[in-house]
Design an enzyme around this catalytic site. Structure first.
Site, PDB file in Angstrom:
ATOM      1  CB  ALA A  19      -0.920  -0.007   1.216  1.00 62.90           C
ATOM      2  NE  ARG A  56      -1.020   8.014 -14.501  1.00 67.28           N
ATOM      3  CZ  ARG A  56      -1.361   6.847 -15.036  1.00 67.28           C
ATOM      4  NH1 ARG A  56      -0.850   5.728 -14.567  1.00 67.28           N
ATOM      5  NH2 ARG A  56      -2.226   6.791 -16.024  1.00 67.28           N
ATOM      6  CG  ASN A  72      -2.190   2.998 -11.706  1.00 63.27           C
ATOM      7  OD1 ASN A  72      -1.518   2.784 -10.711  1.00 63.27           O
ATOM      8  ND2 ASN A  72      -2.391   2.082 -12.637  1.00 63.27           N
ATOM      9  CE1 TYR A  88     -33.954  16.223  10.558  1.00 59.12           C
ATOM     10  CE2 TYR A  88     -34.625  17.775  12.261  1.00 59.12           C
ATOM     11  CZ  TYR A  88     -33.728  16.841  11.762  1.00 59.12           C
ATOM     12  OH  TYR A  88     -32.607  16.525  12.478  1.00 59.12           O
TER      13      TYR A  88
END
Ligand code: UD1
Ligand code: MG
Length: 451
Positions: A12, A18, A230, A352
């Protein structure tokens, strides 16, 4: 593989430049879970017992996440990036404790399945010292090519070092490898960096094993399973594949979706049999839906539990801590947060409900709002069983409406209402007979100003 001990080394350390992100690459999420979480979860599901996670310099977020996900994992830092074999050897301390099977996995390759890991381990159990996971990409450019002879994998040739004939091979190295624990350190320590990139290539273990007369095999996986990430374009592609798989599984397990391609599931979504999901529904993490529940179109759910036969939407929003009892109903443009809704209760429109308990069979009218927050603290609203809340009421918490209590429409309720009582908390209506007609008559005599 119950009788074989196992260790996975998860690489990792990728810089992920990128990705163009402040977040380490393996922390980017697929279905709401960081990619490395998928790898750890799948490997745990495949019975892997021990983990060593190799992180890059200063990757504290990765370290913390890995330990949270796999508490027994050891996390080691690869300070200099000298190649894939060098990365694996950063976990030498873990390799020093023998395991029968050692798998090398990639934190940025999250779609690998438990079945594939099991197949790799089966080859080791059958006597291979090295097993390599191969695949046939549409375009093999950039991948190491797998060179086989009579069922034995004899070499992996990196693109840069491959000759024309080798480049024509379509069978490529996915990166994931397995080693017999008694051979792994001997092979890795023999790898040098005399190649085009001046790196210690993990893939060189294949030729070294061949020189030593050890069995080396390649097994094949679907390209969709070994796709590494990537860029965010690849991240989105991996997400698509993950979602397709999860939808397929849900359909096969008895969930109805008329347009599954528009339903987005989370890594931990649990859907029971005979759940129906209409188009355009999003599941964030932590949602469980019990048998026979119905989710209408355009609903958004996170951290919620729907019990059997509950019904929500269209356009319902369930936030963390929403617990909907059996056969309860939450209608359109209703938001529920941290609230238990009792069996058969109905909250049908434009409401709500936050930090609340709503009793069984209660009816909450359109436009009801719990005033649960004063800018500093959250407070609780309790609506009793069978209570009736008239439309457009505000329940200013903390407040309790007793069982069977009745709130008149348009009320602002600030004190508790006794069971079975009626509370009216609004301006009293005044009526002036003929006023409107007199008003129009007076106004019609003056010149109307056009605006
Ligand atoms: C590698 C394989 C190639 C394979 C391809 C699959 C080698 C030598 N080559 O090539 O055969 O087809 O992956 O994608 O293994 N990493 C570290 N530390 C390092 C170097 C790499 O952690 O010092 C990690 C990278 O972050 C990456 C992974 O290892 O996640 C692979 O490294 P990368 O440099 O991308 O190797 P490739 O040239 O793609
Ligand atoms: Mg790569």
């Amino acid at each position: 593989m119950p009788d074989r001990s196992s260790l996975a080394i998860v690489l990792a350390a990728g810089e992920g430049t990128r990705m163009r992100s402040a977040l380490p690459k393996v922390m980017h999420a697929v279905a709401g879970l960081p990619m490395i979480g998928h790898v750890l979860k799948t490997a745990t599901g495949a019975g892997i017992e021990r983990f060593a996670v190799v992180v890059g310099k200063g990757a504290d977020a990765v370290r913390a996440f890995a330990i949270k996900t796999a508490p027994s994992a050891s996390v080691v830092e690869q300070v200099e990036r000298l190649g894939t074999a060098h990365a694996v050897l950063a976990a030498r301390a873990a390799l020093d404790q023998p395991a029968d099977d050692v798998l090398v996995l990639y934190g940025d390759t999250p779609l690998v399945t438990a079945e594939t890991l099991a197949r790799m381990r089966t080859e080791l159990a059958k006597g291979a010292s090295v097993v390599v996971l191969g695949f046939r990409p549409e375009d093999p450019t950039g991948y190491g090519r797998l060179i086989e002879r009579d069922g034995q994998l004899v070499a992996i040739r990196e693109e840069r070092e491959a000759n024309e004939g080798e480049r024509a091979i379509g069978f490529c190295n996915a990166g994931l490898m397995g080693f017999r624990g008694d051979a792994v350190l001997g092979l890795l320590d023999a790898i040098d960096n005399s190649n085009a990139k001046g790196e210690y290539y993990l893939t060189d273990a294949v030729e070294i094993a061949n020189q030593r007369g050890l069995a080396v095999v390649a097994i094949e996986a679907e390209a969709a399973e070994v796709g590494g990430v990537n860029t965010r374009v690849e991240l989105a592609a991996v997400e698509r594949i993950w979602q397709d798989r999860a939808r397929q599984q849900a359909l096969l397990s008895g969930v109805t979706m008329v347009a599954p391609e528009t339903v987005f599931l989370s890594h931990d979504t649990v859907l029971a049999r005979d759940v129906t999901i209409e188009p355009n529904v999003f599941f964030g993490p932590g949602v469980r839906v019990d048998e026979g529940a119905l989710i209408h179109a355009f609903s958004h759910l996170t951290g919620a539990h729907l019990e059997a036969g509950a019904e929500i939407g269209p356009y319902a929003r369930l936030r963390p801590g929403a617990q909907l009892g059996p056969k309860s109903k939450v209608g359109n443009f209703v938001e529920i947060k941290n609230a238990e809704i009792g069996a058969g209760a109905k909250i049908s429109h434009l409401t709500y409900i936050g930090d609340a308990q709503v009793g069984a069979e209660a009816n909450v009218g359109a436009g009801t709002v719990t005033g649960n927050y004063d800018g500093y603290d959250k407070a609780l609203t309790i609506i009793g069983e069978g209570a009736f809340i008239g439309s457009n009421s505000v329940l200013v918490a903390p407040v309790t409406i007793g069982d069977g209590g009745y709130v008149a429409s348009g009320s602002v309720i600030t004190t508790d209402v006794a069971p079975d009582a009626l509370a009216i908390a609004r301006g009293r209506q005044v009526e002036k007979p003929g006023w409107a007609a007199r008003f129009r008559e007076m106004k019609s005599k003056t010149k109307r100003v056009r605006v």
